[in-house]
Design a protein around this motif. Structure first.
Motif: not given
Lengths: 101, 101
Positions: B81-89
């Motif tokens: 499962k791939y997710c956006i890396n919110r911190k780096n986003w």
DNA sequence: CATTTTAATCGTAAAATTACGATTAATCTT
DNA sequence: AAGATTAATCGTAATTTTACGATTAAAATG
């Protein structure tokens, strides 16, 4: 490479965003744009002094930024004055803002 | 190529911005991120269905996005499962915002 | 335990990118 | 008119990117 990007259907905003992003995808070009944005305009020669790379390489980077629409050149013989293309800069700004929320 | 980027001194923010920009510099990766951002997460297989390119190519693009820190993978055997890396986003969002005003 | 599913990795090829020095074209200066 | 200045373009080479199919590894399923 069997397939080119042109064969595939992308949304126009994805293409536009990718085009701007690609142009920003090299630290030299980011530095050029930073410098350009700071004082709005400058000559190629200023950049050649600023950056430790060959004049021809800088010309190449300028060409890419121009092709992406982020800058524009104005003849001031025998020099060339480069400026941020404010219209497209704004467009890029909105695209990235929208994309990254 | 006689000189590498590593020989030249750039500001960290220029390097960070260029790294994120480079990752966004291909329409396929933009589409992947759009899709991922819409539903927050998805499996590689979803993207293989969504995009008209080979599975291995998509894996390659995912790897690049992961290396740039924009996404992260979570094992959900046998899927991933791939997710956006919110911190780096968020970091990218601020960098681009600041850069483009 | 054999088979299927999922997705990464490998090997490879074509194309694009990045860099350089040399050359060229255009304009300015003497 | 001859020389100097400026910056693009040319030719070239190394590296990176992008794409593919084939293979592999890991885990689920029969």
């Amino acid at each position: 490479m069997k397939r080119t990007v042109k064969d595939i259907e992308y949304t126009q905003s994805s293409i536009d965003l990718a085009t701007f992003a690609k142009a920003l995808g090299h630290p030299t070009r980011v530095e050029i744009l930073k410098h350009l944005n700071k004082q709005s305009c400058c000559f190629t020669g200023d950049l050649v002094e600023l950056l430790p790379i060959a004049q021809s390489t800088i010309s190449q980077h300028l060409k890419e930024l121009k092709n992406a629409g982020l800058i524009q050149g104005e003849l001031k013989p025998p020099k060339i004055k480069y400026c941020i293309n404010r219209k497209n800069w704004k467009k890029a700004s909105l695209l990235f803002k929208d994309f990254l929320e």
